[in-house]
Design an enzyme around this catalytic site. Structure first.
Site, short mmCIF file in Angstrom:
data_model
loop_
_atom_site.label_atom_id
_atom_site.label_comp_id
_atom_site.label_asym_id
_atom_site.label_seq_id
_atom_site.Cartn_x
_atom_site.Cartn_y
_atom_site.Cartn_z
N GLU A 128 -12.57 -8.00 38.22
CA GLU A 128 -12.35 -9.50 38.10
C GLU A 128 -11.93 -10.06 36.65
O GLU A 128 -12.19 -11.02 36.30
CB GLU A 128 -13.82 -9.97 38.43
CG GLU A 128 -14.39 -9.49 40.09
CD GLU A 128 -15.76 -10.14 40.29
OE1 GLU A 128 -16.25 -11.01 39.39
OE2 GLU A 128 -16.37 -9.68 41.04
N GLU B 186 -21.30 -26.82 44.64
CA GLU B 186 -22.00 -25.67 44.51
C GLU B 186 -23.61 -25.80 44.13
O GLU B 186 -24.01 -26.96 43.71
CB GLU B 186 -21.48 -25.29 42.90
CG GLU B 186 -21.63 -23.82 42.32
CD GLU B 186 -20.67 -23.63 41.26
OE1 GLU B 186 -20.45 -22.30 41.15
OE2 GLU B 186 -20.54 -24.54 40.36
N ARG C 116 -14.20 -40.81 49.58
CA ARG C 116 -15.30 -39.85 48.61
C ARG C 116 -14.50 -38.51 48.45
O ARG C 116 -13.93 -38.00 49.54
CB ARG C 116 -16.66 -40.02 48.86
CG ARG C 116 -17.28 -41.21 48.45
CD ARG C 116 -17.35 -41.52 47.02
NE ARG C 116 -18.03 -42.98 46.95
CZ ARG C 116 -17.55 -44.14 46.54
NH1 ARG C 116 -16.24 -44.21 46.89
NH2 ARG C 116 -18.41 -45.04 46.55
N GLU D 265 -13.39 -9.49 34.06
CA GLU D 265 -14.52 -9.92 32.89
C GLU D 265 -14.50 -9.15 31.62
O GLU D 265 -14.49 -7.90 31.84
CB GLU D 265 -15.83 -9.62 33.90
CG GLU D 265 -15.93 -10.82 35.06
CD GLU D 265 -17.19 -10.49 35.92
OE1 GLU D 265 -17.68 -11.37 36.55
OE2 GLU D 265 -17.96 -9.53 35.76
N GLU E 161 -25.48 -8.61 39.99
CA GLU E 161 -24.79 -9.09 38.80
C GLU E 161 -25.50 -8.71 37.52
O GLU E 161 -24.88 -8.34 36.54
CB GLU E 161 -24.89 -10.65 38.78
CG GLU E 161 -23.98 -11.43 40.00
CD GLU E 161 -22.42 -11.37 39.51
OE1 GLU E 161 -22.08 -10.98 38.44
OE2 GLU E 161 -21.82 -11.42 40.58
N ALA F 61 -24.75 -14.34 35.87
CA ALA F 61 -24.57 -15.46 37.05
C ALA F 61 -23.36 -14.73 37.87
O ALA F 61 -22.58 -14.28 37.38
CB ALA F 61 -24.07 -16.74 36.41
N PHE G 102 -10.93 -22.35 44.38
CA PHE G 102 -11.78 -23.34 44.76
C PHE G 102 -11.26 -24.32 45.51
O PHE G 102 -9.83 -24.00 45.83
CB PHE G 102 -12.18 -24.18 43.80
CG PHE G 102 -13.20 -23.29 42.37
CD1 PHE G 102 -14.39 -22.84 42.84
CD2 PHE G 102 -12.61 -22.89 41.27
CE1 PHE G 102 -15.15 -21.99 42.03
CE2 PHE G 102 -13.31 -22.30 40.29
CZ PHE G 102 -14.76 -21.88 40.57
N SER H 242 -24.34 -30.74 39.55
CA SER H 242 -23.61 -31.93 39.41
C SER H 242 -23.37 -32.50 40.70
O SER H 242 -22.33 -32.38 41.46
CB SER H 242 -22.30 -31.78 38.55
OG SER H 242 -21.91 -33.03 38.45
N PRO H 243 -24.55 -33.13 41.49
CA PRO H 243 -24.59 -33.53 42.81
C PRO H 243 -23.38 -34.46 43.29
O PRO H 243 -23.06 -34.71 44.27
CB PRO H 243 -25.86 -33.85 43.32
CG PRO H 243 -26.37 -34.36 41.92
CD PRO H 243 -25.84 -33.33 40.56
#
Length: 375
Positions: free
Chosen positions: A329, A305, A216, A331, A278, A262, A194, A299-300
């Protein structure tokens, strides 16, 4: 001044200008060809291959007049992908001449059809320009090798940014829009899987005045597709369970969470295609039909995302729940098949703590009769 030959995506002038960080003023551009080579798509990828072929002509772009700084910036960008400068002889307007080009590393990619720059530009030009902006912003902070290891996520973030530019604009009741924000400076102090973006900005307040200059930050993710599988005939859903870093980092004693299927929307992929892919990877399900539940930000206040949440109508017989996941991955995903009423009871009891799943279940409860009647 240096002469360079480009055979691939840097023939796209907006990308070339993004990488060198200036307009191409003072650079003489013309068509040239590298004999005994041809250019093809790397099959299923967003870039071309240059391949030896006797009698072939790899037609590209010859640029004369690049400064030392231009070449240094180009070298930084190309080394992200493992390319090195090499002397070659090309045929241009002035006949045969020796120039430098960035030569690709050895590859195992299969060759696709002949590469057409305009086709690439239509599909990938804007995304790659945005990705190049991020790459070049790390010059002096990260090595090209560091960026090569995370370029897939850089490309995915760029694809999300471009997708946001093409969507229908949704404004709040005030009517304030992107034009009411003045960005004075940006930086990405952290980037790995990220990234973190810091901005110095000001924005128009509701009284019409501009705010003071503010610092910000936002956590940069990508677009993601989420899907809740539902069998309307049997009135049952499939939920998946897996280990999650967010609850662990918060200190939650239950880092395994129930959630919808997801995954990240890959560059060049639609959110709907991602949801279907997926479903196969995480649950072994081939969806019959998708219904859109919600498009929005989880979560703006601090996260870029964006979620595309769907209901996936599908046959869920006994035995449909499996342990699955993409091995590459790492998973480890367990499916849980249950009546919708049981899932709603768990929701009411506080046993479902992943908000997109809660939202999808509330939507399904409201649309249940319509879906069952149609089935």
């Amino acid at each position: 001044m240096t002469a360079l030959f480009f055979y691939g995506t840097l023939r796209h002038l907006p990308l070339l200008e993004t990488v060198i960080g200036r307009p191409l003023e003072g650079v003489d551009l013309s068509e040239a060809a590298l004999p005994d080579y041809v250019i093809h798509w790397a099959d299923g990828q967003a870039f071309p291959l240059i391949l030896p072929q006797a009698g072939g002509q790899a037609v590209g772009l010859l640029g004369k007049g690049f400064s030392d700084e231009d070449v240094a910036r180009l070298d930084y960008y190309e080394r992200v992908f493992g390319y090195d400068l090499k002397w070659v002889e090309v045929t241009g307007p002035d006949g045969a001449q020796k120039v430098q080009m960035f030569w690709p590393p050895e590859t195992t990619y299969a060759a696709g059809p002949a590469f057409v720059l305009s086709d690439w530009a239509a599909r990938w030009g804007a995304v790659n320009c945005r990705a190049a902006e991020e790459v070049m912003g790390y010059r002096g902070q990260k090595t090209p090798e560091d960026l090569g290891a995370i370029y897939g996520m850089i490309h995915a973030r760029a694809a999300s940014y471009v997708l946001a530019q093409t969507e229908d604009t949704v404004l709040g009741p005030s009517g304030n829009a992107r034009a009411d924000v003045e960005i004075l400076a940006t930086s990405n102090p952290y980037a790995n899987f990220f990234a973190l973006s810091e901005m110095r900005l000001r924005y128009r307040r509701f009284d019409g005045e501009m705010s003071p200059v503010l610092d910000r930050a936002a956590f940069l993710g990508t677009d993601a597709a989420l899907v809740l599988p539902y069998d309307a005939g049997r009135d049952r859903v499939l939920l998946i369970e897996q280990f999650r870093m967010g609850p662990l980092a918060r200190g939650d004693k239950g880092p395994w969470q129930l959630e919808p299927i997801a995954g990240r929307v890959d560059p060049g992929e639609t959110p709907e295609d991602c949801a279907r892919r997926e479903a196969v990877e995480e649950a072994g399900l081939t969806l019959d039909r998708l219904e859109e539940i919600h498009l929005g930000y989880p979560s703006p206040g601090c996260v870029s995302e964006f979620f595309h949440i769907y209901l996936g109508l599908v046959d869920l017989p006994d035995g449909a729940a499996k342990v699955a996941g993409a091995a590459g991955e790492h998973e480890d995903i367990k499916g849980h098949l249950m009546p919708l009423d049981q899932a709603l009871e768990m929701l009411d009891a506080g046993q479902i703590r992943v908000t997109p799943l809660a939202l999808a279940l509330h939507w399904l409860a409201r649309n249940r009769d319509r879906l069952r009647n149609a089935a």
